[in-house]
Design a protein around this motif. Sequence first.
Motif, PDB file in Angstrom:
ATOM      1  N   TYR A 283       1.148   4.255   5.114  1.00 38.31           N
ATOM      2  CA  TYR A 283       1.191   5.666   4.707  1.00 38.31           C
ATOM      3  C   TYR A 283       2.598   6.176   4.997  1.00 38.31           C
ATOM      4  O   TYR A 283       3.360   5.577   5.763  1.00 38.31           O
ATOM      5  CB  TYR A 283       0.112   6.508   5.390  1.00 38.31           C
ATOM      6  CG  TYR A 283       0.270   6.730   6.876  1.00 38.31           C
ATOM      7  CD1 TYR A 283       1.035   7.786   7.374  1.00 38.31           C
ATOM      8  CD2 TYR A 283      -0.393   5.913   7.796  1.00 38.31           C
ATOM      9  CE1 TYR A 283       1.165   8.003   8.729  1.00 38.31           C
ATOM     10  CE2 TYR A 283      -0.270   6.128   9.165  1.00 38.31           C
ATOM     11  CZ  TYR A 283       0.506   7.175   9.631  1.00 38.31           C
ATOM     12  OH  TYR A 283       0.629   7.399  10.972  1.00 38.31           O
TER      13      TYR A 283
ATOM     14  N   PHE B 281      -4.009   5.723   8.731  1.00 37.06           N
ATOM     15  CA  PHE B 281      -3.641   7.094   9.052  1.00 37.06           C
ATOM     16  C   PHE B 281      -4.627   7.751   9.996  1.00 37.06           C
ATOM     17  O   PHE B 281      -4.225   8.525  10.869  1.00 37.06           O
ATOM     18  CB  PHE B 281      -3.541   7.894   7.747  1.00 37.06           C
ATOM     19  CG  PHE B 281      -3.278   9.367   7.935  1.00 37.06           C
ATOM     20  CD1 PHE B 281      -2.046   9.810   8.388  1.00 37.06           C
ATOM     21  CD2 PHE B 281      -4.256  10.299   7.636  1.00 37.06           C
ATOM     22  CE1 PHE B 281      -1.796  11.162   8.548  1.00 37.06           C
ATOM     23  CE2 PHE B 281      -4.013  11.656   7.788  1.00 37.06           C
ATOM     24  CZ  PHE B 281      -2.780  12.096   8.248  1.00 37.06           C
TER      25      PHE B 281
ATOM     26  N   VAL C 152      -0.877   9.707   2.032  1.00 37.25           N
ATOM     27  CA  VAL C 152      -1.826   8.666   2.391  1.00 37.25           C
ATOM     28  C   VAL C 152      -2.495   8.121   1.135  1.00 37.25           C
ATOM     29  O   VAL C 152      -2.706   8.856   0.162  1.00 37.25           O
ATOM     30  CB  VAL C 152      -2.890   9.239   3.356  1.00 37.25           C
ATOM     31  CG1 VAL C 152      -3.859   8.167   3.807  1.00 37.25           C
ATOM     32  CG2 VAL C 152      -2.217   9.902   4.561  1.00 37.25           C
TER      33      VAL C 152
ATOM     34  N   TYR D 263      -0.548   2.216  10.927  1.00 35.58           N
ATOM     35  CA  TYR D 263      -1.548   2.301   9.864  1.00 35.58           C
ATOM     36  C   TYR D 263      -2.866   1.735  10.398  1.00 35.58           C
ATOM     37  O   TYR D 263      -2.847   0.758  11.153  1.00 35.58           O
ATOM     38  CB  TYR D 263      -1.069   1.485   8.651  1.00 35.58           C
ATOM     39  CG  TYR D 263      -2.066   1.408   7.525  1.00 35.58           C
ATOM     40  CD1 TYR D 263      -2.028   2.327   6.488  1.00 35.58           C
ATOM     41  CD2 TYR D 263      -3.028   0.410   7.500  1.00 35.58           C
ATOM     42  CE1 TYR D 263      -2.952   2.255   5.443  1.00 35.58           C
ATOM     43  CE2 TYR D 263      -3.952   0.341   6.479  1.00 35.58           C
ATOM     44  CZ  TYR D 263      -3.911   1.262   5.453  1.00 35.58           C
ATOM     45  OH  TYR D 263      -4.831   1.184   4.430  1.00 35.58           O
TER      46      TYR D 263
END
Length: 239
Positions: free
Chosen positions: A60, A127, A184, A125
């Motif tokens: 993200y 998120f 994201v 990662y």
Amino acid sequence: MNLLKTFAAAALSVAAVSAHAASVEAFQNATVQPAGVRTGNNGINFFNIEGIDYGNFASYGVARFDVASLKSQFDAQYGVNGWVVDSISLSLTQSNASFTANGAVEVFFTNADTTAIVSPSALKYPFAGDFADALWVTAYDFVEVSSGTLETYGLYDRTASNNAGAQALAADILADTLVTLALVEGDSGVAATYAGYNNNTYAGPTLNIAVSAVPEADSWLMVLAGLSVISLSLRRNVR
């Protein structure tokens, strides 16, 4: 009809007093992968959002903006506390790679401006959990065109109905000088590839803010009084 036109023009003038728009490029951005924030030049030259299908390369993106200079401009024109945020949008420039793929992307606002987004950083990662206060702002479909293609997405519009994330973003701009956004994956197969702030060819993530003066109460009272006169006149004409 002349009276109607006059007061309609006055109303529009009061509603959009000396609108001022300005933009600022991110001073930091990060691609956050399962191993952590991507390091090296590619970690700041590019800004990637890749879905879980990409395994260790899933990521993200986070972009951070310093809006202090913009706020100084607005204060100089309208006075401190003399302006309101009319709209906010985010511009991104495609910088595509062989793995770039279409798909959905979601934009979140977070007030965690002190969380490090450059190495060393605790971010990893996926998120979820990295920013406990994150609020969803909007989503869009990334479509690969060509490197250099500019995309702009609306995040806030004062004249529209805004969700909690958009409202928090606008309030944050009024409250302090740093703004942090996270992009994201919305699809597991998306691979959106953008220029970062250190890219040699294209501009990095850019925040666009439009403001206008806080309307003076007596100006609005004059407009409302004028509209009352017009309404009364129209009723008489109908009779």
